[in-house]
Structures are given as C-alpha cells and as structure tokens.
Design an enzyme around this catalytic site. Structure first.
Site, PDB file in Angstrom:
ATOM      1  N   HIS A  76     -12.242  -1.430  -9.432  1.00 40.07           N
ATOM      2  CA  HIS A  76     -13.513  -0.720  -9.661  1.00 40.07           C
ATOM      3  C   HIS A  76     -13.372   0.782  -9.392  1.00 40.07           C
ATOM      4  O   HIS A  76     -14.261   1.551  -9.725  1.00 40.07           O
ATOM      5  CB  HIS A  76     -14.659  -1.351  -8.839  1.00 40.07           C
ATOM      6  N   ASP A 112       0.879  -1.178   0.000  1.00 42.67           N
ATOM      7  CA  ASP A 112       0.000   0.000   0.000  1.00 42.67           C
ATOM      8  C   ASP A 112       0.909   1.217   0.000  1.00 42.67           C
ATOM      9  O   ASP A 112       2.147   1.088  -0.031  1.00 42.67           O
ATOM     10  CB  ASP A 112      -0.962  -0.016   1.208  1.00 42.67           C
TER      11      ASP A 112
HETATM   12  C1  LIG Z   1     -10.629   0.704  -1.715  1.00 38.42           C
HETATM   13  S1  LIG Z   1      -9.273   0.428  -0.696  1.00 38.42           S
HETATM   14  C2  LIG Z   1      -9.131  -1.312  -0.739  1.00 38.42           C
HETATM   15  C3  LIG Z   1      -8.402  -1.834   0.431  1.00 38.42           C
HETATM   16  C4  LIG Z   1      -8.367  -3.343   0.536  1.00 38.42           C
HETATM   17  N1  LIG Z   1      -7.807  -3.946  -0.643  1.00 38.42           N
HETATM   18  C5  LIG Z   1      -9.762  -3.898   0.802  1.00 38.42           C
HETATM   19  O1  LIG Z   1     -10.094  -4.934   0.270  1.00 38.42           O
HETATM   20  O2  LIG Z   1     -10.518  -3.293   1.574  1.00 38.42           O
HETATM   21  C6  LIG Z   1      -7.995   0.958  -1.755  1.00 38.42           C
HETATM   22  C7  LIG Z   1      -6.638   0.809  -1.153  1.00 38.42           C
HETATM   23  O3  LIG Z   1      -5.691   1.122  -2.171  1.00 38.42           O
HETATM   24  C8  LIG Z   1      -4.694   1.934  -1.609  1.00 38.42           C
HETATM   25  N2  LIG Z   1      -4.137   2.735  -2.704  1.00 38.42           N
HETATM   26  C9  LIG Z   1      -4.690   3.783  -3.341  1.00 38.42           C
HETATM   27  N3  LIG Z   1      -3.896   4.215  -4.303  1.00 38.42           N
HETATM   28  C10 LIG Z   1      -2.816   3.418  -4.289  1.00 38.42           C
HETATM   29  C11 LIG Z   1      -1.644   3.357  -5.072  1.00 38.42           C
HETATM   30  N4  LIG Z   1      -1.455   4.222  -6.054  1.00 38.42           N
HETATM   31  N5  LIG Z   1      -0.753   2.392  -4.795  1.00 38.42           N
HETATM   32  C12 LIG Z   1      -0.958   1.518  -3.789  1.00 38.42           C
HETATM   33  N6  LIG Z   1      -2.049   1.523  -3.019  1.00 38.42           N
HETATM   34  C13 LIG Z   1      -2.964   2.468  -3.266  1.00 38.42           C
HETATM   35  C14 LIG Z   1      -5.391   2.748  -0.561  1.00 38.42           C
HETATM   36  O4  LIG Z   1      -4.488   3.268   0.383  1.00 38.42           O
HETATM   37  C15 LIG Z   1      -6.358   1.716   0.003  1.00 38.42           C
HETATM   38  O5  LIG Z   1      -5.778   0.996   1.053  1.00 38.42           O
END
Ligand SMILES: C[S@@+](CC[C@H](N)C(=O)[O-])C[C@H]1O[C@@H](n2cnc3c(N)ncnc32)[C@H](O)[C@@H]1O
Length: 569
Positions: free
Chosen positions: A405, A357
């Site tokens: 999504h 992350d």
């Molecule tokens: C919608 S949440 C999903 C979290 C987890 N996978 C779940 O099932 O609940 C999106 C996640 O992607 C991370 N994120 C957003 N942009 C990112 C990036 N460019 N690279 C890595 N992680 C990212 C956010 O910090 C967050 O933890």
C-alpha cells in the site's frame, strides 16, 4: 525476449485513442481503480461485509423503508428511527458499563482515554451509536448546511495542530486550572491567538473554560499532555499529511497519472518535486522521522490491526499448518524487526522464517529476536532491498505486510517481479494490507478509516489501498505466472490477506513473462522494469529508490517498529 506492454492493461481501445494525452494519463490510473459494478450498488443498503456488519450510514439516501425505519412495527421517518436506535443502543451500552462498574464516558479530566475491551454485542452497540449519530446529524443539518460547514473541518485541525505543536496541554497540571493570562506567559503564542485556538478546540471537548478566562483540562486535553504516541500522531497528521493533502490538487493537475513517489502532494507541499520521495525527506530530518515512527505506534496499537488476527486461524487468520508440517519457510519481506514472525513461530513450531529488511533495520533488531530460543533459532534476519532480485530462493511463502500500500502500481509490480527468479512452483505470495470493499459494504467507521488511509497514501506517496480487483490486476500485470487465489479477512480485523500462487505453467498459456524477460515495460511512456526502471520520472530500483532505502534505514524513521507499527518508512 518477451516484451510486456503494460499499456495493454489500460484498455487501448479506439475510444482511448481519441483521448488527449492528459486523459490517457488519467486512464492509466483509472484502469486499476476497480470501479464498482452497478450491481454492487443495488443491495448496498442491505448489504454486509465479510464480517457480517451492516453499514449504518448508507452512501445513498434510502427511498424504500428499511429495517431501521420500522420501529415497533410502525412506519416512521429515518430521523426518528435513528434517534430511537441511538437511545436503544446507548441504553444497552450504559447498562453494561453500570453492571461492570465501568466509568461512564465523560469529558471529565479523570475519564479514561479509551473504552475498555467490550464484548462483541456491546461493542457493536457502541459502533452503531457512532454511525447513527453521524447520519442523524447529517440529516438534521441538511445537505447545503453540511457541505457548507463540513468544509470548515480543517479549521478544527488547525486549532489542534497549533495546540499540539506548542505543547499547550503540557503547560499546566491535569488537576489544576490556569488563567489565560498566566498560560500565555508560558507560550510563544500571543494572548489573542492562544485564546482563539483554545476556544475553538473547546468546541470539540478539548479543554474547557469553567469561568471566563480560566482554563481547565478535559479527558482529551489530558491525553494531549500525557500520551506521546498520540502527540506524534497529531503532529505527523497535522504538520506532514495536512499540508501534503492541501497540495494534492497541484500534484494531480501537474501529473494526472499520480504514480510517482516524487510528484506527490507531499513533494509539492515541501518543495521536493522531482527531487526526492517523502522517505528521503524524512531521512534527512531525524526529529520528523521519529515523530512519524511514533505516530505509527499510535495508529497500529489500536484495535483491528493486531498481528494476532493473522495468527489466529480459528478467527479467520491464515492457516500455515501444511507448511509447518513440512518444515517450510516463510520470508517476511520488509518485515522490520520480525515481530510478525515471532508471533507465527510461537504457534508454528517447525516452520522456518526469514525476515528481510534494509541493512540498518536488520542491524538494529533485538538479539536474540525473542525470548523463546525454540522460536529464535528458526528466525533469520537478512538484509535485502525489495527493489532488487529476491535472495532467498525456493521459500514456501513470500509475505508482505504493510508494504504494497506504500507503492503505486508500477512500483508494486517491480517488487513482485523481483520475486520471480526465486520462486518455486506452488510458492505462495501473501499480501497483508487493507483490501477496500464495495462502497458501503463495511461498517461506516471501518469504511471511513480505510478510505481516509487510501487518501493519505495518495497525498504522501501517490500510493493506494487496493480492492480485490486491483490486487488481482496487480498480480496479473506482474506476471501470468502469479495465479490469484483470493482475499480473506479475519473477523474484527481491518486488514485482509491477499493470496496468489506461483504457477509457472500458467506462463505458457500467455506470453512468457519473467523478471529476466521483462526489459522494457512502458507506463505512459516511462520505462518500468528491467534494468532501467523509471516511473514518471521517478527511478525505481535506481537512485531514487536507493535513496528511499537509505532513508528507511534511519533508526528514527524506524521508530518503535518492533511493536508492530506500520508505515514507519
Ligand atoms: C510500513 S513498514 C512495514 C513493517 C512490517 N512489515 C509491519 O507489518 O509492520 C515498511 C518496512 O519496509 C522496510 N523497507 C522499506 N523499503 C524497503 C526496501 N526497499 N527493501 C526492504 N525493506 C524495505 C522498512 O524498513 C519497514 O520496516
């Protein structure tokens, strides 16, 4: 160096050439829309989804008699059949509740906010009551009336928005009553506005007026007073999504291709068009970001989204035992604080896990990541931005849950491209998201939730939920090396598991495409891929996305993501 023109995916037929520029842009979006084939509609009324659930609300009025229209062998109208069904299912539900000494549903202030966990058949009765009452209501209204007054549903949202925003439900105790005059002294709302909003809400069982001018709580208004996650959910929906949705028309008229993170309804609503994506706006406003984080707790705490569905192989979850036996590695990309891996590690005792992350998310993860040392020692947290090249090489599984999504196709392709340099032959790519079925193939409730979520993604991010065909296209567009395996869905879960396998030998069959090779992919004239990546003006993997990342890193935005909430970007 292979050039991969995405335009070819969008059917550059001679008829397309005659379209004007605007139509071509719409075509860009349409090509991934996976319109259902005519045959898909044929058996809609009798069809069932993978969960064996029959849709109760047909999307098209039935002309032939159906099971529901034959009651006790008699032919009867759809309305009467529905009414009998409602009675039947309600009686079964009531009998179960009585037998188990459960509180009967009521608007009373002391009534539970949720139904208890019900056995499958009784749960099904409850679902059927919801679908059948909706259908019966629509039939009883008739099409003109239901359209005319259905359009006013947003006014119910307005009342809820105001009541929630001004915290009206918290201004008097659940077991007390209060006069409108006294309540008004506790709010910024004037007497007329307070009364009209409350009385509107009362039509939906929120508050009641036991005698003129005297207000009392109901079960629903009590929740508005006590449930912080629900308050956040209502706030996020009413104050962020509602205005964003109202501006989708501006966004789509101006930018019909609707793929950019900075050309969304949200951006139009909040004056950030071509400036910043929603994530960045939230990153600048900790309160708002925190509200969204909490809202996601409320959403994903609900039935149908639990991680246990993924883990429960017997119930249709994904079977990692082969990888476990070999001591293989799973990378959870955008995995927040690693709660998915913690659950997987509890079942699979030899596998290793890498949770990736953004830096600040990784920094704020609990240490140790879980109480079980045998699991904790196999889970590593790594800071990684998925818009950059994958850093964990040769893993067995690359897993994305609630990630794809959030992104339109050009961004999603970029995320997949970034895996390629790290992939060994046979590496599995798993996407855990909603997968939209053919219209009418879900039970009516799940269909409605998933299709509404799809429009929320449009309004906020120009993103989308995807059909199986769209996932297939996505992998294909990223590289022919991704061989699509299919989609499975655990029983009772709204989320699906989409799988592709990296088979570089497939590249030979088509033009070789690798992350390095792709240095110029054009989508509607914008370059996507390689070093300079821009999608309709929004830079992907450049400043805009890095800003997005910065916003994502905010603790407030993270909310309680450790609890499995989603969309807390
Ligand atoms: C919608 S949440 C999903 C979290 C987890 N996978 C779940 O099932 O609940 C999106 C996640 O992607 C991370 N994120 C957003 N942009 C990112 C990036 N460019 N690279 C890595 N992680 C990212 C956010 O910090 C967050 O933890």
């Amino acid at each position: 160096m292979g050039k991969f023109k995405l335009g070819s995916l969008f059917g550059s037929s001679s008829s397309t050439k005659t379209q004007d520029a605007s139509d071509k842009k719409k075509e860009h979006r349409k090509s991934f829309a996976g319109f259902a084939s005519a045959s898909a509609f044929k058996n809609k009324n009798g069809g069932s989804n993978g969960n064996g659930v029959k849709p109760a609300l047909p999307a098209v009025a039935e002309t032939a008699p159906t099971e529901a229209q034959k009651v006790n062998g008699e032919q009867t109208s759809r309305m009467v059949a529905l009414a009998k069904k409602i009675t039947n299912d309600t009686e079964k539900l009531e009998a179960y509740m009585k037998e188990h000494n459960l509180a009967m549903p009521s608007f009373d202030v002391d009534s539970p906010g949720d139904f208890p966990k019900l056995p499958e058949d009784i749960k099904q009765c409850r679902e059927e009551i919801k679908f059948a009452t909706k259908e019966l209501g629509l039939l009883a209204q008739g099409p003109r009336e239901s359209l005319r007054w259905g359009t006013w549903d947003f006014l119910e949202v307005l009342a809820l928005q105001m009541i929630n925003h001004f915290g009206i439900a918290k201004l008097f105790p659940a077991d007390a009553t209060i006069t409108l005059a006294e309540l008004q002294t506790k709010t910024k709302l004037d007497a007329i506005n307070l009364a009209r909003l409350l009385r509107m809400a009362m039509t939906n069982g929120i508050f009641r007026e036991p005698s003129p001018g005297v207000i009392a709580h109901t079960a629903a208004s009590r929740l508005l007073a006590e449930d912080e996650a629900l308050q956040a959910w209502i706030g996020f929906n009413c104050e962020d999504i509602f205005p964003a949705a109202a501006h989708v028309i501006d966004a789509i008229k101006t930018y019909p291709e609707a793929t950019s993170l900075v050309q969304t309804g949200f951006c139009f609503a909040f004056g950030t068009v071509s400036k910043e994506p929603m994530f960045v706006t939230f990153g600048k406003d900790p309160e708002r970001a925190r509200r969204m984080g909490r809202a996601m707790v409320s959403l994903t705490g609900g039935e149908g989204y639990e991680v246990s569905y993924l883990v429960d192989v017997e119930g249709g979850g994904y079977d990692f035992s082969e990888i476990d036996a070999a001591g293989g590695t799973l990378v959870d990309i955008g995995g927040s604080h690693g709660f998915v891996c913690v659950e997987l590690a509890a079942r699979y005792k030899r596998m290793k896990f890498v949770v990736q992350d953004l830096q600040k998310t990784v920094d704020s993860a609990p240490k140790p990541i879980c109480d079980d040392p045998q699991a904790a020692e196999r889970i590593t947290l790594v800071a990684h931005d998925f818009f950059t090249e994958q850093v964990t090489k040769d893993a067995d599984v690359y897993f994305f849950r609630w990630i794809m999504h959030n992104y339109s196709t050009p961004y999603a392709i970029k995320i997949l491209w970034n895996l390629i340099p790290a992939l060994k032959p046979g590496a599995r790519i798993l996407i855990n998201d909603h997968c939209l079925g053919e219209p009418g193939s879900e039970n009516a409730w799940d269909e409605s939730v998933m299709r509404r979520m799809d429009l929320v993604m449009l309004a906020l991010l120009n993103a989308q939920e995807r059909t199986e065909a769209e996932f297939r296209e996505l992998f294909k567009a990223a590289s022919p090396g991704f061989v699509f395996k299919g989609v499975t869905r655990p029983k009772g879960c709204r989320m699906s598991i989409v799988e592709a396998v990296w088979q570089p030998e497939s590249l030979a069959a088509e033009a070789a495409v690798t992350a390095d090779a792709v240095d110029e992919v054009k989508v509607n004239g914008d370059v996507v891929g390689g070093d300079a990546v821009a999608v309709n003006g929004a830079v992907v993997n450049g400043d805009a996305v890095n800003e997005t990342a910065a916003a994502d890193e905010s603790d407030e935005v993270k909310g309680d993501s450790t609890k499995g909430d989603v969309d807390n970007e």
